[in-house]
Design a protein around this motif. Structure first.
Motif, mmCIF file in Angstrom:
data_model
loop_
_atom_site.group_PDB
_atom_site.id
_atom_site.type_symbol
_atom_site.label_atom_id
_atom_site.label_comp_id
_atom_site.label_asym_id
_atom_site.label_seq_id
_atom_site.Cartn_x
_atom_site.Cartn_y
_atom_site.Cartn_z
ATOM 1 N N LEU A 87 45.578 45.287 48.492
ATOM 2 C CA LEU A 87 46.925 45.543 47.991
ATOM 3 C C LEU A 87 47.440 44.365 47.183
ATOM 4 O O LEU A 87 47.949 44.520 46.062
ATOM 5 N N LEU A 88 47.298 43.162 47.745
ATOM 6 C CA LEU A 88 47.808 41.980 47.070
ATOM 7 C C LEU A 88 47.029 41.700 45.793
ATOM 8 O O LEU A 88 47.592 41.273 44.777
ATOM 9 N N THR A 89 45.725 41.955 45.821
ATOM 10 C CA THR A 89 44.905 41.747 44.625
ATOM 11 C C THR A 89 45.291 42.726 43.525
ATOM 12 O O THR A 89 45.457 42.340 42.363
ATOM 13 N N GLY A 90 45.418 44.010 43.897
ATOM 14 C CA GLY A 90 45.794 45.013 42.904
ATOM 15 C C GLY A 90 47.139 44.716 42.278
ATOM 16 O O GLY A 90 47.307 44.771 41.048
ATOM 17 N N SER A 91 48.107 44.378 43.117
ATOM 18 C CA SER A 91 49.431 44.071 42.585
ATOM 19 C C SER A 91 49.411 42.785 41.758
ATOM 20 O O SER A 91 50.090 42.678 40.737
ATOM 21 N N PHE A 149 42.773 37.572 42.355
ATOM 22 C CA PHE A 149 42.023 38.014 43.534
ATOM 23 C C PHE A 149 41.915 36.881 44.550
ATOM 24 O O PHE A 149 42.154 37.067 45.744
ATOM 25 N N LEU A 150 41.577 35.681 44.067
ATOM 26 C CA LEU A 150 41.446 34.541 44.965
ATOM 27 C C LEU A 150 42.806 34.058 45.461
ATOM 28 O O LEU A 150 42.909 33.534 46.566
ATOM 29 N N MET A 151 43.840 34.220 44.652
ATOM 30 C CA MET A 151 45.189 33.881 45.106
ATOM 31 C C MET A 151 45.580 34.723 46.308
ATOM 32 O O MET A 151 46.193 34.242 47.263
ATOM 33 N N ALA A 152 45.219 36.012 46.251
ATOM 34 C CA ALA A 152 45.523 36.903 47.376
ATOM 35 C C ALA A 152 44.791 36.454 48.637
ATOM 36 O O ALA A 152 45.369 36.388 49.727
ATOM 37 N N LEU A 153 43.507 36.108 48.498
ATOM 38 C CA LEU A 153 42.739 35.644 49.654
ATOM 39 C C LEU A 153 43.287 34.326 50.192
ATOM 40 O O LEU A 153 43.399 34.133 51.398
ATOM 41 N N SER A 154 43.631 33.424 49.280
ATOM 42 C CA SER A 154 44.170 32.130 49.696
ATOM 43 C C SER A 154 45.487 32.280 50.441
ATOM 44 O O SER A 154 45.770 31.539 51.384
ATOM 45 N N GLU A 155 46.271 33.270 50.040
ATOM 46 C CA GLU A 155 47.559 33.530 50.690
ATOM 47 C C GLU A 155 47.364 34.145 52.074
ATOM 48 O O GLU A 155 47.982 33.737 53.063
ATOM 49 N N LEU A 156 46.484 35.132 52.149
ATOM 50 C CA LEU A 156 46.342 35.892 53.386
ATOM 51 C C LEU A 156 45.471 35.197 54.432
ATOM 52 O O LEU A 156 45.543 35.528 55.611
ATOM 53 N N LYS A 210 31.784 30.877 49.569
ATOM 54 C CA LYS A 210 30.598 31.348 48.844
ATOM 55 C C LYS A 210 30.956 32.471 47.869
ATOM 56 O O LYS A 210 30.554 32.457 46.700
ATOM 57 N N LYS A 211 31.706 33.435 48.365
ATOM 58 C CA LYS A 211 32.080 34.558 47.499
ATOM 59 C C LYS A 211 33.002 34.106 46.381
ATOM 60 O O LYS A 211 32.888 34.537 45.231
ATOM 61 N N GLY A 212 33.955 33.225 46.724
ATOM 62 C CA GLY A 212 34.868 32.716 45.700
ATOM 63 C C GLY A 212 34.144 31.905 44.649
ATOM 64 O O GLY A 212 34.456 31.995 43.450
ATOM 65 N N GLY A 213 33.129 31.120 45.065
ATOM 66 C CA GLY A 213 32.356 30.336 44.106
ATOM 67 C C GLY A 213 31.576 31.217 43.146
ATOM 68 O O GLY A 213 31.545 30.959 41.935
ATOM 69 N N GLY A 214 30.957 32.272 43.658
ATOM 70 C CA GLY A 214 30.223 33.187 42.793
ATOM 71 C C GLY A 214 31.123 33.897 41.800
ATOM 72 O O GLY A 214 30.783 34.031 40.613
ATOM 73 N N TYR A 215 32.273 34.341 42.271
ATOM 74 C CA TYR A 215 33.224 35.022 41.397
ATOM 75 C C TYR A 215 33.703 34.086 40.289
ATOM 76 O O TYR A 215 33.776 34.464 39.108
ATOM 77 N N SER A 216 34.044 32.847 40.648
ATOM 78 C CA SER A 216 34.583 31.912 39.656
ATOM 79 C C SER A 216 33.543 31.535 38.602
ATOM 80 O O SER A 216 33.878 31.339 37.432
ATOM 81 N N LEU A 217 32.271 31.445 39.009
ATOM 82 C CA LEU A 217 31.213 31.161 38.032
ATOM 83 C C LEU A 217 31.091 32.288 37.005
ATOM 84 O O LEU A 217 30.917 32.038 35.808
ATOM 85 N N ALA A 218 31.183 33.527 37.473
ATOM 86 C CA ALA A 218 31.105 34.674 36.561
ATOM 87 C C ALA A 218 32.280 34.670 35.587
ATOM 88 O O ALA A 218 32.115 34.914 34.376
ATOM 89 N N VAL A 219 33.478 34.394 36.096
ATOM 90 C CA VAL A 219 34.667 34.346 35.239
ATOM 91 C C VAL A 219 34.531 33.251 34.187
ATOM 92 O O VAL A 219 34.840 33.445 33.002
#
Length: 428
Positions: A5-9, A280-287, A313-322
Motif C-alpha cells: 500500500l505504502l509503495t503504491g501510494s 519502494f525502499l522508503m516504504a520499507l524503511s518506514e515500516l 540484500k533485496k534493497g541492494g539488488g534493486y538499487s543496482l538495477a535502478v
C-alpha cells in the motif's frame, strides 16, 4: 500489505510530485527553482524544530505499548505527543514569522525570499501535529489513513499552487515563489483537518486504563529531546550548506542567476528523478521501524538478524538495477523530463551513487527501529558538518564539479558509518 500500500501510494505521489516539479520548472524557470529550493531549505530547518522528534517518539511509544500489550497507554501517550507538538510548532511559527527579514537578508542574502518565509511560518504547528498522528498510525499498522491524507493533500496543494501562480505575474520570481508557498500552507491546513478526523475516529473505540505507572511523559521526552537536539544540529548544518552553495558558485565566477540555475538544476531537477524510484525502499524503511521495535521488545534477536539481512540484500539488488537504468538513459531522461541536456549530464554523474543512497536509507530505518536513533543522528550531524566545511572551501575553486564530489564523499561516508554501526548492533 502495508508495504504494498505504502509503495503504491508512494509511486503515485512521487510521480505526481515529479510531474509538478517539471511543470513548476517550466513555469518559474531554473532560477526560480533555485530560489524556491533556498526557501525550502530554511523551511526544512524550521520544520525540524517544529517536529522536534515527535513523529519518531509517537511511533516508538505506541510500538512499545503494543509490544507490551498495554493498549490503555496509547491514548495517554498521544495526548502527551500532541501537547509536545503544539509547544514546538507554535514556537517555530513565531521564530520564522518574526525572523523572516533577518533570515532573508542576512542568511540567504536575497530579499526576495522574505515574503515566502513569512507565509511558510503558518505551516509549522500544522506540520508538527500531523507528524505525531502519522507516527501513531505507522506504529499501529494502519498506514492507509495517513497515506490517503497525504495523497489528497498533494493533489489539493498542486491545484492551489497552480491557481495562485495563474494570478501571479510571469517572470516575477518573488511573487511566484510566494504563490507556491501559499498553496503549500493551504494544503497543510487541509491535511491537518483530515488527520485529526481519522485519529479521533480511530481512537474512539479504544479502552481506558491506569497509566500513572507507565512514565509516559519521561519516556517521550527521553526519546524525543535527544533526537530533536541532534536533528537541530543536522538541519542547521544542512541548511547552511545549501545556502552556501549559490554563494560558493558566485565566488567561482558565476552570476547570481547562473548560480541559482546551477543549484536548482541539481537539487530541484536531478535529485527528484534520483529519489523517485526510492519510494519502494522508503516504504520499507518506514515500516521496518515498528516491526523491529516490537521484535526487540520480545527479544527475538535471530529474527531481527534475518529480517535486516534480507532487507539489505533485496534493497541492494534493486538499487543496482535502478542505477544502471538511470545511467544508461540519463541524457534521454534529462531531455524528456526537463528539456535540459545539463540535467541529463548531472543525472549520469550522480547515477553511480544510487546504490549507496538507497541502501543507506534502509540502514537508517533499521537503526531507528533498534533504538539506535542517536547514533544515526550523530552520523548525520557529522555528515552535515563536513558538507558545510567542504562547500565553503571547495566550491569557490571547483564550482559544480566540486559540488558533485562533495555529494559523493558525504553519501559514501554516511553509508559506511551507518553500516558499521548496524553490523555491530545485530552482529550481522
Amino acid at each position: 500489505m502495508n508495504t504494498a500500500l505504502l509503495t503504491g501510494s508512494s509511486l503515485v505521489m512521487s510521480l505526481i510530485s515529479m510531474s509538478f516539479q517539471v511543470w513548476l520548472a517550466g513555469r518559474i524557470g531554473s532560477a526560480g527553482i533555485g530560489l524556491y529550493q533556498l526557501v525550502v531549505s530554511v523551511s526544512f530547518l524550521c520544520t525540524t524544530f517544529a517536529i522536534s522528534g515527535v513523529r519518531f517518539a509517537a511511533t516508538r511509544l505506541v510500538s512499545e505499548e503494543l509490544g507490551h500489550e498495554r493498549a490503555h497507554g496509547i491514548s495517554a501517550a498521544m495526548r502527551r505527543c500532541f501537547a509536545y507538538s503544539l509547544i514546538f510548532g507554535t514556537a517555530a511559527f513565531f521564530l520564522l514569522r518574526s525572523g523572516a527579514e533577518t533570515i532573508g537578508f542576512l542568511w540567504i542574502g536575497d530579499a526576495r525570499t522574505v515574503r515566502s518565509l513569512r507565509i511558510m511560518a503558518y505551516a509549522m504547528p500544522m506540520v508538527s501535529l500531523c507528524s505525531a498522528i502519522s507516527g501513531y498510525f505507522t506504529a499501529c499498522g494502519r498506514v492507509w489513513k495517513p497515506t490517503l491524507v497525504h495523497l489528497f493533500e498533494q493533489i489539493i496543494t498542486i491545484a492551489l499552487v497552480a491557481f495562485f501562480l495563474a494570478h501571479s505575474p510571469a517572470g516575477d520570481i518573488e511573487k511566484n515563489c510566494s504563490a507556491v508557498m501559499l498553496g503549500t500552507v493551504c494544503g497543510d491546513a487541509i491535511s491537518l483537518v483530515m488527520m485529526l478526523l481519522f485519529y479521533f475516529t480511530d481512537r474512539g473505540r479504544s479502552k481506558g486504563g491506569e497509566v500513572t505507572e507507565l512514565r509516559l511523559t519521561s519516556r517521550m521526552l527521553h526519546i524525543a529531546l535527544p533526537l530533536a537536539f541532534s536533528a537541530y544540529a543536522r538541519s542547521a548544518l544542512s541548511t547552511l550548506e545549501h545556502l552556501l552553495v549559490p554563494r560558493g558558485l558566485k565566488s567561482a565566477g558565476f552570476s547570481a542567476d547562473r548560480a541559482l540555475s546551477g543549484y536548482g538544476t541539481i537539487q530541484g531537477m536531478v535529485m527528484p528523478i534520483i529519489s523517485f524510484p526510492a519510494c519502494f525502499l522508503m516504504a520499507l524503511s518506514e515500516l521496518i521501524i515498528p516491526e523491529l521495535t516490537e521484535a526487540q521488545m520480545r527479544s527475538e534477536r535471530e529474527e531481527i538478524r534475518k529480517t535486516v539481512a534480507g532487507l539489505l540484500k533485496k534493497g541492494g539488488g534493486y538499487s543496482l538495477a535502478v542505477a544502471l537504468v538511470i545511467f544508461i538513459f540519463a541524457d534521454k531522461l534529462g531531455i524528456a523530463v526537463y528539456s535540459s541536456p545539463e540535467a541529463g549530464h548531472f543525472l549520469r554523474l550522480l547515477a553511480p551513487l544510487i546504490p549507496i543512497m538507497y541502501t543507506d536509507m534502509l540502514c537508517d530505518g533499521c537503526l531507528k527501529g533498534l533504538g539506535q536513533q542517536m547514533w544515526n543522528m550523530g552520523i548525520n550531524v557529522l555528515d552535515a558538518l563536513l558538507g558545510v566545511v567542504l562547500v565553503w572551501r571547495v566550491l569557490p575553486a571547483y564550482a559544480l564539479t566540486g559540488y558533485i564530489c562533495i555529494i559523493y564523499f558525504n553519501e559514501c561516508l554516511n553509508f559506511a558509518l551507518s553500516m558499521l554501526r548496524l553490523r555491530k548492533v545485530i552482529r550481522l
